[in-house]
Write a protein that holds these residues in place. Structure first.
Motif, short mmCIF file in Angstrom:
data_model
loop_
_atom_site.label_atom_id
_atom_site.label_comp_id
_atom_site.label_asym_id
_atom_site.label_seq_id
_atom_site.Cartn_x
_atom_site.Cartn_y
_atom_site.Cartn_z
N ARG A 215 39.33 35.85 48.58
CA ARG A 215 39.79 34.46 48.53
C ARG A 215 41.31 34.34 48.50
O ARG A 215 41.84 33.31 48.07
CB ARG A 215 39.18 33.76 47.31
N ASP A 216 42.03 35.36 48.95
CA ASP A 216 43.48 35.29 48.95
C ASP A 216 43.94 34.09 49.79
O ASP A 216 43.35 33.79 50.83
CB ASP A 216 44.11 36.59 49.46
N GLY A 217 44.96 33.40 49.29
CA GLY A 217 45.45 32.19 49.96
C GLY A 217 44.82 30.92 49.41
O GLY A 217 45.36 29.83 49.60
N SER A 218 43.69 31.05 48.72
CA SER A 218 43.04 29.88 48.10
C SER A 218 43.52 29.73 46.67
O SER A 218 44.04 30.67 46.09
CB SER A 218 41.51 30.06 48.09
N PRO A 219 43.33 28.54 46.10
CA PRO A 219 43.75 28.35 44.71
C PRO A 219 42.85 29.08 43.72
O PRO A 219 41.64 29.16 43.91
CB PRO A 219 43.65 26.83 44.51
N CYS A 220 43.45 29.60 42.68
CA CYS A 220 42.69 30.24 41.61
C CYS A 220 41.79 29.19 40.97
O CYS A 220 42.27 28.12 40.59
CB CYS A 220 43.65 30.81 40.56
N PRO A 221 40.50 29.46 40.83
CA PRO A 221 39.59 28.46 40.26
C PRO A 221 39.89 28.18 38.78
O PRO A 221 39.45 27.17 38.24
CB PRO A 221 38.20 29.09 40.43
N ARG A 222 40.65 29.06 38.16
CA ARG A 222 40.97 28.86 36.75
C ARG A 222 42.27 28.08 36.55
O ARG A 222 42.33 27.18 35.72
CB ARG A 222 41.05 30.21 36.03
N CYS A 223 43.33 28.43 37.33
CA CYS A 223 44.63 27.82 37.07
C CYS A 223 45.26 27.14 38.28
O CYS A 223 46.28 26.47 38.15
CB CYS A 223 45.60 28.86 36.52
N GLY A 224 44.71 27.35 39.46
CA GLY A 224 45.23 26.68 40.65
C GLY A 224 46.31 27.41 41.41
O GLY A 224 46.66 27.03 42.52
N HIS A 225 46.85 28.50 40.82
CA HIS A 225 47.85 29.26 41.56
C HIS A 225 47.20 29.92 42.78
O HIS A 225 46.00 30.17 42.79
CB HIS A 225 48.49 30.33 40.67
N THR A 226 48.02 30.22 43.79
CA THR A 226 47.49 30.83 45.01
C THR A 226 47.10 32.28 44.77
O THR A 226 47.92 33.09 44.31
CB THR A 226 48.52 30.73 46.15
N LEU A 227 45.87 32.61 45.10
CA LEU A 227 45.38 33.97 44.92
C LEU A 227 46.03 34.90 45.93
O LEU A 227 46.33 34.51 47.05
CB LEU A 227 43.85 34.00 45.08
N ARG A 228 46.22 36.14 45.52
CA ARG A 228 46.87 37.12 46.38
C ARG A 228 46.01 38.34 46.63
O ARG A 228 45.08 38.63 45.87
CB ARG A 228 48.20 37.55 45.78
N PHE A 238 42.21 41.80 44.85
CA PHE A 238 42.46 40.36 44.86
C PHE A 238 42.72 39.92 43.44
O PHE A 238 42.03 40.36 42.51
CB PHE A 238 41.25 39.62 45.43
N PHE A 239 43.72 39.05 43.26
CA PHE A 239 44.06 38.65 41.89
C PHE A 239 44.84 37.35 41.89
O PHE A 239 45.39 36.92 42.91
CB PHE A 239 44.88 39.76 41.21
N CYS A 240 44.92 36.76 40.71
CA CYS A 240 45.73 35.57 40.50
C CYS A 240 47.02 36.01 39.81
O CYS A 240 46.97 36.55 38.70
CB CYS A 240 44.99 34.57 39.62
N PRO A 241 48.17 35.79 40.44
CA PRO A 241 49.43 36.26 39.86
C PRO A 241 49.75 35.57 38.53
O PRO A 241 50.56 36.08 37.76
CB PRO A 241 50.49 35.93 40.92
N SER A 242 49.13 34.46 38.27
CA SER A 242 49.39 33.77 37.01
C SER A 242 48.42 34.18 35.90
O SER A 242 48.84 34.49 34.78
CB SER A 242 49.30 32.25 37.25
N CYS A 243 47.12 34.20 36.20
CA CYS A 243 46.13 34.61 35.19
C CYS A 243 46.16 36.11 34.93
O CYS A 243 45.69 36.57 33.89
CB CYS A 243 44.71 34.26 35.63
N GLN A 244 46.63 36.88 35.92
CA GLN A 244 46.65 38.34 35.79
C GLN A 244 48.07 38.84 36.04
O GLN A 244 48.34 39.48 37.05
CB GLN A 244 45.68 38.97 36.81
N PRO A 245 48.97 38.55 35.13
CA PRO A 245 50.36 38.93 35.34
C PRO A 245 50.51 40.44 35.37
O PRO A 245 49.81 41.15 34.63
CB PRO A 245 51.09 38.33 34.14
N PRO A 246 51.41 40.95 36.23
CA PRO A 246 51.68 42.38 36.24
C PRO A 246 52.22 42.82 34.88
O PRO A 246 52.82 42.02 34.17
CB PRO A 246 52.75 42.55 37.31
N VAL A 247 51.99 44.07 34.53
CA VAL A 247 52.44 44.59 33.24
C VAL A 247 53.95 44.41 33.10
O VAL A 247 54.68 44.60 34.04
CB VAL A 247 52.18 46.10 33.13
N GLY A 248 54.36 44.02 31.91
CA GLY A 248 55.78 43.94 31.62
C GLY A 248 56.43 42.60 31.96
O GLY A 248 57.63 42.47 31.85
#
Length: 249
Positions: A215-228, A238-248
């Motif tokens: 679903r990359d390019g679609s909004p995250c169903p949890r927070c609305g950010h664009t999935l990558r 596949f992940f949401c850059p907002s709900c699944q922030p990279p370490v650090g």
DNA sequence: CATACGTCCTGCCAGC
DNA sequence: TGCTGGCAGGACGTAT
């Protein structure tokens, strides 16, 4: 029995035929992604579907497009192993060989004995990206790319984060997320992206319930950010850059 | 030992 | 319309 695609067999063709002919299937089981047919002499037929493998009962649903092996059943009917890409395997193992294969697999995530603490400890011992860790059948059995990505999203963990840095609270969240997503997907009878069919030729219904996979390019169903989407270990993550922030960060 | 990457195979689909 | 490159649910062998 008819073997149209001998490259699917991991057991020598002659042994494969002679070990199966006339045997009764006493029970069916599963261990990780392996389907296990326990025969009346203690040997086992072990089937791994790979990417596109299916077992179909001939005449029950859709016809097989790429039959690899056909098993004639007594008193009637045919079980067909069908596989477009032929990444799947079929093999005959005795009890000892099966025990070795079984021991090489990690714990079953839906087993009662799979506790959060065990996942926590196992994760802490590895520096692999956690998504790759989840796909490693020796670490945990039966988790594939779809459910690895879905569980990581539910647990709020970035797929590339090293397993060892996850720590107890998020390891517990991942434990719960894995069990939850696997249970829901089994209830929905699996995810059909394209090829997957059950033995009756039916598709699985979990596809529309995927939150990040494909679903990359679609909004995250949890927070609305664009999935990558990103690639490592030769597989898409596949992940949401907002709900699944990279370490650090 | 642990981790990383290419490979096996076919088909489909987006983009040109 | 037709071609091409990229991508696909997995797992193993080899390299580092």
């Amino acid at each position: 029995m008819e073997v149209l695609r001998p490259d699917l067999l991991r057991t020598d063709f002659e042994a494969f035929q002679s070990r199966l002919r006339g045997r009764r299937v006493e029970r069916l089981g599963r261990r990780g992604k392996n389907l296990v047919f326990v025969l009346d002499d203690g040997w086992r037929l072990v089937v791994n579907l790979g990417m596109t493998g299916r077992l179909l009962l001939a005449g029950a649903g859709e016809p097989s497009d790429h039959p690899g092996v056909r098993f004639g059943l007594e008193p009637g009917g045919t079980l067909v192993y069908d596989d477009v890409r032929r990444f799947g395997t079929l093999e005959i193992l005795d009890e000892e060989a099966w025990a070795r294969k079984d021991e090489a697999l990690g714990p079953e995530p839906l087993s009662r004995t799979f506790r959060p603490g065990a996942l926590e400890d196992a994760l802490s011992a590895s520096r692999m990206p956690v998504r790759s860790w989840l796909l490693d059948q020796g670490k945990i059995a039966g988790v594939g790319n779809i459910y690895a990505n879905e569980a990581l999203h539910r647990a709020g963990i970035h797929p590339a984060e090293p397993a060892g840095t996850i720590g107890p609270p998020r390891a517990r969240a991942l434990h719960g997320a894995l069990r939850e997503v696997l249970t829901e997907a089994v209830e929905a009878r699996g995810t059909t992206l394209r090829d997957y069919r059950d033995a009756r030729g039916e598709s699985g219904d979990f596809g529309p319930r995927l939150r990040v996979y494909g679903r990359d390019g679609s909004p995250c169903p949890r927070c609305g950010h664009t999935l990558r989407r990103t690639v490592f270990g030769n597989r898409s993550a596949f992940f949401c850059p907002s709900c699944q922030p990279p370490v650090g960060t």
